[in-house]
Design an enzyme around this catalytic site. Structure first.
Site, mmCIF file in Angstrom:
data_model
loop_
_atom_site.group_PDB
_atom_site.id
_atom_site.type_symbol
_atom_site.label_atom_id
_atom_site.label_comp_id
_atom_site.label_asym_id
_atom_site.label_seq_id
_atom_site.Cartn_x
_atom_site.Cartn_y
_atom_site.Cartn_z
ATOM 1 N N GLU A 1 0.830 -1.218 0.000
ATOM 2 C CA GLU A 1 0.000 0.000 0.000
ATOM 3 C C GLU A 1 0.859 1.261 0.000
ATOM 4 O O GLU A 1 0.422 2.303 -0.472
ATOM 5 C CB GLU A 1 -0.923 0.020 1.230
ATOM 6 C CG GLU A 1 -2.295 -0.528 0.928
ATOM 7 C CD GLU A 1 -3.318 -0.299 2.046
ATOM 8 O OE1 GLU A 1 -4.378 -0.920 1.954
ATOM 9 O OE2 GLU A 1 -3.069 0.460 2.991
ATOM 10 N N HIS B 1 8.591 -26.517 -1.106
ATOM 11 C CA HIS B 1 7.962 -27.630 -1.820
ATOM 12 C C HIS B 1 6.795 -27.151 -2.673
ATOM 13 O O HIS B 1 5.943 -27.942 -3.070
ATOM 14 C CB HIS B 1 7.545 -28.706 -0.822
ATOM 15 C CG HIS B 1 8.718 -29.252 -0.083
ATOM 16 N ND1 HIS B 1 9.330 -30.437 -0.408
ATOM 17 C CD2 HIS B 1 9.453 -28.733 0.941
ATOM 18 C CE1 HIS B 1 10.368 -30.645 0.391
ATOM 19 N NE2 HIS B 1 10.460 -29.612 1.221
ATOM 20 N N LYS C 1 -14.063 0.168 -3.995
ATOM 21 C CA LYS C 1 -15.124 0.554 -3.060
ATOM 22 C C LYS C 1 -16.210 1.347 -3.785
ATOM 23 O O LYS C 1 -17.404 1.106 -3.579
ATOM 24 C CB LYS C 1 -14.539 1.430 -1.934
ATOM 25 C CG LYS C 1 -13.754 0.688 -0.894
ATOM 26 C CD LYS C 1 -13.491 1.640 0.269
ATOM 27 C CE LYS C 1 -12.375 1.159 1.147
ATOM 28 N NZ LYS C 1 -11.948 2.162 2.109
HETATM 29 O O1 PA5 Z 1 -3.715 0.965 5.762
HETATM 30 C C1 PA5 Z 1 -4.825 1.421 5.567
HETATM 31 O O2 PA5 Z 1 -5.068 2.626 5.677
HETATM 32 C C2 PA5 Z 1 -5.973 0.527 5.203
HETATM 33 O O3 PA5 Z 1 -5.587 -0.787 5.057
HETATM 34 C C3 PA5 Z 1 -7.038 0.594 6.278
HETATM 35 O O4 PA5 Z 1 -6.479 0.201 7.492
HETATM 36 C C4 PA5 Z 1 -8.218 -0.293 5.918
HETATM 37 O O5 PA5 Z 1 -8.712 0.065 4.674
HETATM 38 C C5 PA5 Z 1 -9.296 -0.193 6.970
HETATM 39 O O6 PA5 Z 1 -9.718 1.121 7.092
HETATM 40 P P1 PA5 Z 1 -10.529 1.608 8.346
HETATM 41 O O7 PA5 Z 1 -9.653 1.455 9.526
HETATM 42 O O8 PA5 Z 1 -10.863 3.030 8.062
HETATM 43 O O9 PA5 Z 1 -11.767 0.742 8.440
#
Ligand code: PA5
Length: 445
Positions: free
Chosen positions: A286, A307, A421
């Protein structure tokens, strides 16, 4: 030193001259981070978190964990992405992936809201039958669909079981300090709430209440984790690659990436490291995978995956490098039994500790993969303690930020997560997405 970067297996891939040549770029990344002038500079709370955290809330986390431990058999942490990967990684690494099955005086811990699955939630409800349950819903935005759905289901379960008043004592919420549906709802309902700081993104939040409450419920020493992270914070202040293994890791990743090594495989040699791999993949994927750039983070557990994926790593497309985590001190020993009849021909291993066999497998694999053209780095972790793991978590977070700045991206945003989303909301008929819906439906087969 809890974490040491061993680059002995890298000499045929990265020269000391290349490292010296990249030092100025490391210095720029360091300056961007420490002067807080780089992209995403409003999300740097994690950099000082190990020492600069809310002590009053930290005490409340410990108190809530004690209350939870006393009042339930099953504790459910509801969250997705950065809102669950850190706590799950720490619990599995320091306790066990089989934590729920082992004898203990802490509740079983399950994770919900990290997928969209009727099967998963249905199974969890069955597990809860006849058990006392507490839940911790964790969402920074407070609007993420997966945890929101799981929370609705599990809240209903608790209210049915204990009544609205009783459920209130068993629901703990970790979210924004002031905004979002979840915060408003929690305040109205009277749930105890914990804060995801504004300046800490989900994937950097393991050392906030996001990670710490579930971790403390598992009986893990959260002071030890913070102390380890604080030691790492202190150790990596100087950007000189000769003194800073964390920055050296970031620099080597970038050197290898520019040579076409576009996939990094994080290698663990213990099953308890599998979720740490998942946490690391989210952190790096990310943070760096944007603007059509970035190393693809993959992971394996050896010798299990020798393996399966071992063939590809040894002999497939040569765009890979490996970062191996080796836990140095292993107090749990297990000598291989002797068999006087030697029916299986295995007596050359009699009395040898399995840790020694594992170490030899690691050395053999390192040499084979290097011979196969795969650069290998080794991260030597002193031991499997809270302190060392806290140190390693900070090591990876800091290296990720430096590496992302060297790559030229904003390591702290995640614009790509929104695309699915928006489509999903439109297709599910969420109010406000009407226009997009027809266009998307027309494209579906
Ligand atoms: O690293 C991030 O920002 C994302 O992975 C969020 O943690 C994830 O999308 C969950 O978001 P939220 O905590 O707003 O539900």
């Amino acid at each position: 030193m809890s974490v040491r970067l061993n680059t002995n297996y890298l000499s045929s891939f990265v020269s000391s001259e290349e490292l010296a040549n990249i030092q100025p770029q490391v210095n720029v990344a360091h300056e961007l981070l420490t002067s807080r002038t780089g992209a995403g500079n409003d999300f740097l709370g994690w950099t000082t978190l190990p020492v600069d955290y809310d002590k009053e809330e930290f005490a409340r986390i410990k108190a809530a964990a004690e209350k939870i431990k006393k009042s339930c058999d099953v504790f459910i942490a509801i969250g997705i992405g950065g809102s669950y990967l850190g706590s799950r990684a720490v619990i599995e690494f320091l306790k066990s992936p089989l934590y729920n099955n082992l004898p203990k005086d802490t509740p079983d811990i399950y994770f919900a809201g990290n997928t969209i699955s009727a099967v998963a939630i249905d199974e969890l409800l069955k597990i809860c039958e006849g058990k006392d349950v507490c839940i911790n819903v964790i969402s920074k935005s407070g609007t993420t669909t997966e945890p929101a759905v799981a929370f609705r289901v599990l809240r209903a379960l608790l209210e049915k079981k204990y009544g609205v008043e009783g459920a209130r004592e068993r629901i703990f919420v970790t979210t924004d300090k002031a905004k979002g549906t979840l915060k408003h709802f929690s305040d109205e309902a009277g749930y105890e709430t914990f804060v995801v700081p504004d300046d800490v993104g989900g994937r950097f939040s393991v050392l906030t209440a996001v990670g710490l409450l579930p971790i403390a419920v598992a009986g893990i020493d959260i002071d030890g984790l913070m102390n380890g992270a604080a030691a790492a914070m202190e150790a990596y202040k100087c950007p000189d690659l000769a003194q800073n293994d964390c920055y050296k890791y970031a620099a080597i990743r970038n050197i290898l990436y520019r040579k076409g090594k576009t996939t990094e495989i994080l290698v663990g040699y213990e099953l308890y490291a599998a979720m740490l791999n998942e946490w690391w993949k989210q952190l790096y994927g990310e943070s760096e995978g944007k603007d059509q750039r970035g190393i693809f983070p993959a992971s394996v557990i050896f010798s299990t995956d020798l393996h399966s994926l071992g063939q590809y790593i040894q002999d497939g497309m040569r765009n890979l490098f490996e970062t191996v985590i080796s836990v140095e001190n292993n107090p749990v020993v297990f000598p291989i039994p002797d068999d006087p009849a030697n029916i299986d021909g295995l007596n050359f291993l009699s009395d040898m500790d399995l840790n020694q066999v594992k170490k030899t497998a690691m050395q053999a694999t390192l040499l084979a993969h290097v011979d196969g053209g795969v650069p290998n780095m080794l991260i030597e972790l002193a031991d499997r303690t809270e302190f060392s793991l806290g140190y390693l978590l900070y090591f990876f977070e800091l290296a990720c930020a430096i590496s992302g700045y060297m790559l030229g991206v904003n390591p702290f945003n995640q614009p790509g997560v929104e695309a699915y989303k928006k489509n999903m909301f439109a297709l599910l008929g969420k109010p406000g997405y009407e226009d997009a819906r027809a266009a998307l439906e027309a494209r579906l087969g």
